[in-house]
Each structure stands twice: as C-alpha cells, then as structure tokens.
Design a protein around this motif. Structure first.
Motif, mmCIF file in Angstrom:
data_model
loop_
_atom_site.group_PDB
_atom_site.id
_atom_site.type_symbol
_atom_site.label_atom_id
_atom_site.label_comp_id
_atom_site.label_asym_id
_atom_site.label_seq_id
_atom_site.Cartn_x
_atom_site.Cartn_y
_atom_site.Cartn_z
ATOM 1 N N ILE A 1 -11.772 0.713 7.546
ATOM 2 C CA ILE A 1 -11.645 2.053 8.112
ATOM 3 C C ILE A 1 -10.198 2.543 8.063
ATOM 4 C CG2 ILE A 1 -11.380 1.243 10.503
ATOM 5 C CD1 ILE A 1 -13.203 3.732 11.194
ATOM 6 N N HIS A 2 -10.035 3.787 7.631
ATOM 7 C CA HIS A 2 -8.714 4.390 7.496
ATOM 8 C C HIS A 2 -8.893 5.900 7.380
ATOM 9 C CE1 HIS A 2 -10.179 4.303 3.379
ATOM 10 N NE2 HIS A 2 -9.269 5.199 3.057
ATOM 11 N N SER A 3 -7.798 6.634 7.374
ATOM 12 C CA SER A 3 -7.841 8.071 7.129
ATOM 13 C C SER A 3 -6.799 8.425 6.082
ATOM 14 C CB SER A 3 -7.592 8.863 8.421
ATOM 15 O OG SER A 3 -6.278 8.632 8.900
ATOM 16 N N ASP A 4 -6.996 9.581 5.425
ATOM 17 C CA ASP A 4 -6.100 10.015 4.360
ATOM 18 C C ASP A 4 -5.642 11.451 4.608
ATOM 19 O OD1 ASP A 4 -6.422 7.650 2.674
ATOM 20 O OD2 ASP A 4 -8.458 8.390 2.318
ATOM 21 N N PRO A 5 -4.437 11.801 4.163
ATOM 22 C CA PRO A 5 -3.935 13.175 4.346
ATOM 23 C C PRO A 5 -4.322 14.082 3.178
ATOM 24 C CG PRO A 5 -2.176 11.812 3.497
ATOM 25 C CD PRO A 5 -3.369 10.906 3.654
ATOM 26 N N TYR A 6 -5.587 14.003 2.754
ATOM 27 C CA TYR A 6 -6.044 14.778 1.594
ATOM 28 C C TYR A 6 -7.358 15.484 1.899
ATOM 29 C CZ TYR A 6 -2.762 12.003 -1.214
ATOM 30 O OH TYR A 6 -1.637 11.412 -1.717
ATOM 31 N N GLU A 7 -7.570 16.610 1.201
ATOM 32 C CA GLU A 7 -8.893 17.201 1.069
ATOM 33 C C GLU A 7 -9.583 16.383 -0.024
ATOM 34 O OE1 GLU A 7 -9.729 19.552 3.080
ATOM 35 O OE2 GLU A 7 -7.910 20.632 3.649
ATOM 36 N N ASN A 8 -10.640 15.677 0.347
ATOM 37 C CA ASN A 8 -11.229 14.681 -0.542
ATOM 38 C C ASN A 8 -12.611 15.139 -1.002
ATOM 39 O OD1 ASN A 8 -11.951 12.350 -1.881
ATOM 40 N ND2 ASN A 8 -11.711 10.979 -0.129
ATOM 41 N N ILE A 9 -12.781 15.280 -2.312
ATOM 42 C CA ILE A 9 -14.081 15.594 -2.911
ATOM 43 C C ILE A 9 -14.555 14.308 -3.596
ATOM 44 C CG2 ILE A 9 -15.389 17.155 -4.381
ATOM 45 C CD1 ILE A 9 -13.839 18.605 -2.204
ATOM 46 N N TYR A 10 -15.614 13.697 -3.058
ATOM 47 C CA TYR A 10 -16.016 12.345 -3.466
ATOM 48 C C TYR A 10 -17.427 12.395 -4.056
ATOM 49 C CZ TYR A 10 -15.862 7.239 -3.142
ATOM 50 O OH TYR A 10 -15.827 5.891 -3.440
ATOM 51 N N THR A 11 -17.532 12.086 -5.342
ATOM 52 C CA THR A 11 -18.796 12.197 -6.072
ATOM 53 C C THR A 11 -19.270 10.827 -6.544
ATOM 54 O OG1 THR A 11 -18.274 14.436 -6.837
ATOM 55 C CG2 THR A 11 -19.936 13.210 -8.084
ATOM 56 N N PHE B 1 -16.597 27.157 0.502
ATOM 57 C CA PHE B 1 -15.827 25.920 0.664
ATOM 58 C C PHE B 1 -14.614 26.145 1.566
ATOM 59 C CE2 PHE B 1 -12.570 22.851 -0.837
ATOM 60 C CZ PHE B 1 -13.195 21.703 -0.377
ATOM 61 N N SER B 2 -13.972 27.293 1.444
ATOM 62 C CA SER B 2 -12.814 27.569 2.287
ATOM 63 C C SER B 2 -13.208 27.591 3.756
ATOM 64 C CB SER B 2 -12.159 28.895 1.884
ATOM 65 O OG SER B 2 -12.996 29.999 2.192
ATOM 66 N N ARG B 3 -14.435 27.991 4.065
ATOM 67 C CA ARG B 3 -14.906 27.969 5.448
ATOM 68 C C ARG B 3 -15.067 26.539 5.948
ATOM 69 N NH1 ARG B 3 -19.307 32.762 4.297
ATOM 70 N NH2 ARG B 3 -17.919 34.548 4.741
ATOM 71 N N LEU B 4 -15.547 25.634 5.083
ATOM 72 C CA LEU B 4 -15.631 24.225 5.455
ATOM 73 C C LEU B 4 -14.243 23.657 5.715
ATOM 74 C CD1 LEU B 4 -18.309 22.834 2.953
ATOM 75 C CD2 LEU B 4 -18.586 23.151 5.422
ATOM 76 N N VAL B 5 -13.304 24.026 4.858
ATOM 77 C CA VAL B 5 -11.927 23.556 5.038
ATOM 78 C C VAL B 5 -11.365 24.091 6.346
ATOM 79 C CG1 VAL B 5 -9.574 23.681 4.107
ATOM 80 C CG2 VAL B 5 -11.524 23.332 2.560
ATOM 81 N N HIS B 6 -11.683 25.332 6.656
ATOM 82 C CA HIS B 6 -11.153 25.965 7.868
ATOM 83 C C HIS B 6 -11.604 25.233 9.122
ATOM 84 C CE1 HIS B 6 -9.688 29.085 10.521
ATOM 85 N NE2 HIS B 6 -10.889 29.189 11.074
ATOM 86 N N ASP C 1 -3.907 17.876 -1.981
ATOM 87 C CA ASP C 1 -2.974 17.847 -0.851
ATOM 88 C C ASP C 1 -3.452 18.782 0.250
ATOM 89 O OD1 ASP C 1 -1.141 16.003 -1.803
ATOM 90 O OD2 ASP C 1 0.055 17.523 -2.849
ATOM 91 N N MET C 2 -3.350 18.313 1.495
ATOM 92 C CA MET C 2 -3.700 19.172 2.615
ATOM 93 C C MET C 2 -2.584 20.180 2.876
ATOM 94 S SD MET C 2 -3.033 16.901 6.073
ATOM 95 C CE MET C 2 -3.199 18.361 7.104
ATOM 96 N N GLU C 3 -2.912 21.239 3.583
ATOM 97 C CA GLU C 3 -1.922 22.240 3.960
ATOM 98 C C GLU C 3 -1.080 21.697 5.114
ATOM 99 O OE1 GLU C 3 0.548 24.688 3.966
ATOM 100 O OE2 GLU C 3 -1.065 25.475 2.682
ATOM 101 N N MET C 4 0.232 21.574 4.877
ATOM 102 C CA MET C 4 1.113 20.972 5.875
ATOM 103 C C MET C 4 1.661 21.998 6.862
ATOM 104 S SD MET C 4 0.892 17.844 4.976
ATOM 105 C CE MET C 4 2.166 17.037 5.927
ATOM 106 N N GLN C 5 1.613 23.268 6.513
ATOM 107 C CA GLN C 5 2.098 24.289 7.435
ATOM 108 C C GLN C 5 1.058 24.546 8.527
ATOM 109 O OE1 GLN C 5 4.375 27.671 5.734
ATOM 110 N NE2 GLN C 5 3.681 26.911 3.745
ATOM 111 N N GLY C 6 1.509 25.182 9.603
ATOM 112 C CA GLY C 6 0.597 25.441 10.706
ATOM 113 C C GLY C 6 0.466 24.237 11.612
#
Length: 327
Positions: free
Chosen positions: A180-190, A36-41, A296-301
């Motif tokens: 249509i919109h976007s969100d500042p989150y890592e979203n897991i939608y089931t 999963f971390s690779r998908l996030v990357h 929450d998404m990573e805000m650094q970087g």
C-alpha cells in the motif's frame, strides 16, 4: 498525536465518508474531457469500461515475443514468494526494513516462461521498472511496443492541459503484490490481460495507515544460482505505511476501504493521494499485463497542501497501534 489532533482527523475522515458514500462511479464508455475534468475536480476514482485508447486483445505471449524478439533483454524485479516488491520485511536481525527487489536482466522469453510456470520457483518475478519504461525514456527497453501503445490519452491530456509524465508497462502473474502506498499523479491504469484487485483508501484515511520510517534494504544474490538475501543498505530511511495487508478486516480501524477489480479491457482512474494496495490474478496463459499513464498533479491551490497535511498528521515514529510485521 494528541487527543485534539486525533479527533480532528477522525472527524474529517467520517465527514468524507458520510458525504461521499461508499460507492465509486462506473462509466460504460470513455469520458469526454469535460466529464473527466469533473472527476479530477472531486478527486474520486472511477472504473471506466469500453476504453479504446489501447487494444486489449493483442497483448499475448506470442505478440511480445514476436515484437520484442525472444532474446530481447529486460529488467525484472525479483522477490521471495509472498513478499511484494517495495515492501516491509523482517530482517535476520529482527529489524523491520523497507525492502526493494533484486533486479535481474533476462530475456523476455525466459521471463514469460517463469511467469507461466509458477511452480518452478518460489520467487516472484514482476516487470515493474516504471519511471516511464515505455515513454519517454530513451533508450527504452520497450520502445518497440510504442507502435501499439499511445503516448497519451486524448480525453485526459485535453482535460489536464498536459501530456503524461510517464507511460509504463507492468507484467506479472498471481504472485505479484504491490504494497500500500500513494502517488502524486493523476493515474490512468488500463488492464489488458488478467485482473488487478485494488484496495483503495481516500487521502482522508491516511492516518489509519500509520506511516513510520524504516531502514532501507535490498534483495541481492551472491551468484546467479544463489537464493535471495536481504541486504541492509546505507541509503537512509524510507517513510512507509506499517500496514502490510490492508485487505484483512482487522488490520485497520476507522477506515472504509474500497475494493475494485479491474478486468482486461477496463481502466481505473486513480486520483493523486489515494492509497492503493494491488494484487493480481493471471489469465489462463499465466499473465497479467497493464499499462498506466501518469500525469503530474496540479501543485497550485490547496490540493497538495491538504494531501501533505492529511498524510503528515501522525508524527513520524509514532507506533501507537502499529501492526506487527511477520515477514
């Protein structure tokens, strides 16, 4: 936007399309934290099958009535048929508004009845209170559901190094549409009942969605039996995409949208900044039910900086090529 800027963002979008192609990964089982971390990357959506973090077979009308109690009151968004909540609408004065839904308090029994009998009203009813309507809100209208719904997803929490910011339940029928919109989150939608139909755009195609600022309005009723009325508010302006239906091929140029159907028992990973428009198909009982876990998404970087740049390249108020709003 000058010619150099326009060419720049188009080149970025084209290079992203060329490098990544037009297929999204499908996993036949839940990922490990490392997977999963690779998908996030790479910030790439994925359809995940075989998830066991929530059972999809128990979420029936009978379960909701038995667990919550038929007279349990909940907050429900109500809009005219064909107009999604939090969407652009033409007002009686000819102005285009960003319209929020009317929110009614009703029993879960009445809500489920209205969803099952779509022909009884022209209005759309959607449970979309979000902002942590299951976790961590206290008190929560859906606290009694927690025994069958986890507060986090182990492989996501371990990979991200944090717990979810919010866990939400969504209940509607085929009338419910999310603009249509976007969100500042890592979203897991089931999805646990029915099917969700996602139209997705990567952050590199934000310029195609032609955001503008719109005056704010809300649907209201004068009395419980009155029709919904669009009422302008003094809440200021809202920045929103001017594309009302991105599923129409002629509505957007330069973009290659992804169409993803998420069926009961399946999960969609949606990275931050990905634009999404959502329709849904109810099952044979008239229900479409889903849960999502917002991390929450990573805000650094550079990630957040790039998202803001890609979203903000088109100056606010520029109406070049904007789609007319037909209400």
């Amino acid at each position: 936007m000058d010619t150099i800027q326009r060419d720049c963002v188009r080149r970025i979008a084209k290079e992203y399309q060329d490098i990544n192609g037009h297929a999204l990964p499908t996993l036949n089982s839940p990922p490990s934290p490392l997977e999963f971390s690779r998908l996030v990357h790479i910030s790439r959506p994925a359809l995940i099958k075989g998830c066991t973090h929530v059972r999809h077979d128990i979420w029936t009308r009978e379960y909701l009535l038995c667990t919550l109690g038929s007279n349990h009151e909940i907050s429900v968004a109500v809009t005219p048929q064909g107009q999604g909540a939090d969407a652009l609408v033409s007002g009686p004065d000819g102005e285009t508004y960003f319209a929020e839904p009317h929110v009614e308090t009703m029993s879960i029994k009445l809500f489920l009845y209205r969803l099952a009998d779509e022909r009884s009203t022209d209005e759309a009813f959607y449970l979309q209170s979000q902002n942590g309507n299951v976790y961590p809100t206290e008190p929560s209208e859906f606290e009694l559901l927690r025994k069958d719904l986890p507060a986090d997803i182990s492989w996501a929490s371990e990979a991200l190094g944090r717990s979810p910011e919010a866990v939400n339940i969504w209940i509607g029928n085929s009338k419910s549409v999310t603009s249509i919109h976007s969100d500042p989150y890592e979203n897991i939608y089931t999805v646990v009942r029915g099917t969700k139909h996602f139209t997705l755009f990567p952050p590199t195609e934000a310029f195609c969605l032609r955001e503008q600022t719109y005056k704010h309005a809300r649907y209201t009723r004068r009395s419980p039996s009155s029709p919904l009325t669009l009422t302008p508010s003094s809440s200021g302006e809202v920045r929103w995409s001017s594309i009302t239906d991105p599923t129409l091929p002629e509505s957007i140029s330069d973009a290659l949208p992804f169409q993803v159907d998420v069926h009961a028992g399946e999960t969609l990973y949606l990275p931050p900044g990905w634009w999404h428009h959502v329709r849904q198909t109810a099952d044979e009982t008239g229900l479409c039910i889903a849960f999502n876990w917002w991390y929450d998404m990573e805000m650094q970087g550079m990630h957040w900086v790039w998202l803001q740049y890609l979203r903000g390249t088109l100056p606010e108020g520029e109406k070049d090529g904007a789609e007319p709003i037909d209400g």
